[in-house]
Design a protein around this motif. Sequence first.
Motif, short mmCIF file in Angstrom:
data_model
loop_
_atom_site.label_atom_id
_atom_site.label_comp_id
_atom_site.label_asym_id
_atom_site.label_seq_id
_atom_site.Cartn_x
_atom_site.Cartn_y
_atom_site.Cartn_z
N UNK A 1 0.83 -1.21 0.00
CA UNK A 1 0.00 0.00 0.00
C UNK A 1 0.86 1.26 0.00
N UNK A 2 0.32 2.34 -0.51
CA UNK A 2 1.08 3.57 -0.60
C UNK A 2 1.64 4.00 0.76
N UNK A 3 0.92 3.63 1.83
CA UNK A 3 1.35 4.03 3.16
C UNK A 3 2.35 3.07 3.80
N UNK A 4 2.64 1.92 3.13
CA UNK A 4 3.60 0.96 3.65
C UNK A 4 2.95 -0.38 3.97
N UNK A 5 3.78 -1.38 4.29
CA UNK A 5 3.29 -2.72 4.59
C UNK A 5 3.81 -3.17 5.95
N UNK A 6 3.23 -4.28 6.44
CA UNK A 6 3.68 -4.89 7.69
C UNK A 6 4.62 -6.05 7.36
N UNK A 7 5.61 -6.26 8.21
CA UNK A 7 6.54 -7.38 8.03
C UNK A 7 6.54 -8.23 9.29
N UNK A 8 6.70 -9.54 9.12
CA UNK A 8 6.62 -10.47 10.24
C UNK A 8 7.44 -11.71 9.91
N UNK A 9 7.65 -12.55 10.91
CA UNK A 9 8.26 -13.86 10.71
C UNK A 9 7.43 -14.90 11.46
#
Length: 369
Positions: free
Chosen positions: A266-274
């Motif tokens: 998304x234009x506002x950024x993404x979430x990252x996880x493991x």
Amino acid sequence: MLAGSAGVLPLFGTPSRQQDPESCTTDDRSATEKSLVISNWPEYIDTAEDGGTTTLEDFEKATGIDVRYTADVNDNVEFFAKVVNQLGACQETKRDMFMLTDWMAARMINMGWIQKLDAAKVPNLHQNLISSLQGVDWDPEREYSAPWQSGLAGIAYNAAEVGEVRTMDELLTRSDLKGRVSLLTEMRDTMGLLLLSDGNDPADFDDDDWAVAMEKLRKARSAGQIRAFTGNEYIQDLSAGNILACVAWSGDVLAAGDENLKFITPEEGSMIWSDNMLIPNLAGHQDNAQKWIDHYYDPAVAAKLAAWVNYICPVEGAQAEMEKIDPELAESELIFPTEETLAQTHVFRGLKEYEARAYEGEFADVTGG
């Protein structure tokens, strides 16, 4: 699936549930029992193609260990409910390993429910773990956890059915998507993206920021914009056109093999996880589980796995090995992201116990409503 979470989460704060992993142990039967019982998420390991062997079969052949592998993790809270009574009472879960997302892994480690790894038996982990996954605040030395795969939470849409969806606000308000949108039951992914959509940082937000994001979610649910809150199963509905756009995990979209399915940040950024490999208390085959970890941190094995699951590979050296398997995948930002891509990602901050109870409860009220 989070409808019961408000009742489950307070158990984390119950003193009687705390365990000492050094005293909640059993004899390791690895030397005499060549077996290993694993729980993981669906579609998260390679399958045989064209008569070749899988990484699991390669492990069994190399070690002589028989693996009973079950894809029975569809949601962190749902899986927690399966094992909480045993872990909280220092009883067997009848599993030697399971894979859970960062925040749940952190909680289980903090409760003393996870066995410490023997660093000497997992040398590949400490030699080959990529730098971006080292030094996490909840397990800084990776003494208890080993990332299985990492991924991004963003937006996916079916390009054969609808035009590009660029922001969370579009996802939750566009009339052409009404009633054909799904969001994830994983609170930290869905709400992290909603916090970002308001210009707030999921790693540094307060109750007021949360309230604004929750109101946006409630409004979209009340307006009939959202069809469902799901775990991994959303991808079939997206391919079939039952949903047109959704909050999605990057690897699911890439692995679907459907050219009409598009994943975007998304234009506002993404979430990252493991998702992390964890050995629970009273696991009877701890050494066998550590052999599994070391096996999957071999760069060649990691590349073979990544070529199938299509999530972010946590193993240094796997990109070079991927060149031998599939040069196109070796260039994929969704498997081997660049620093520029990682700069657009965000993590969800750790929650105090009272915050977790309150936030999970509010989220459950909407998702289960």
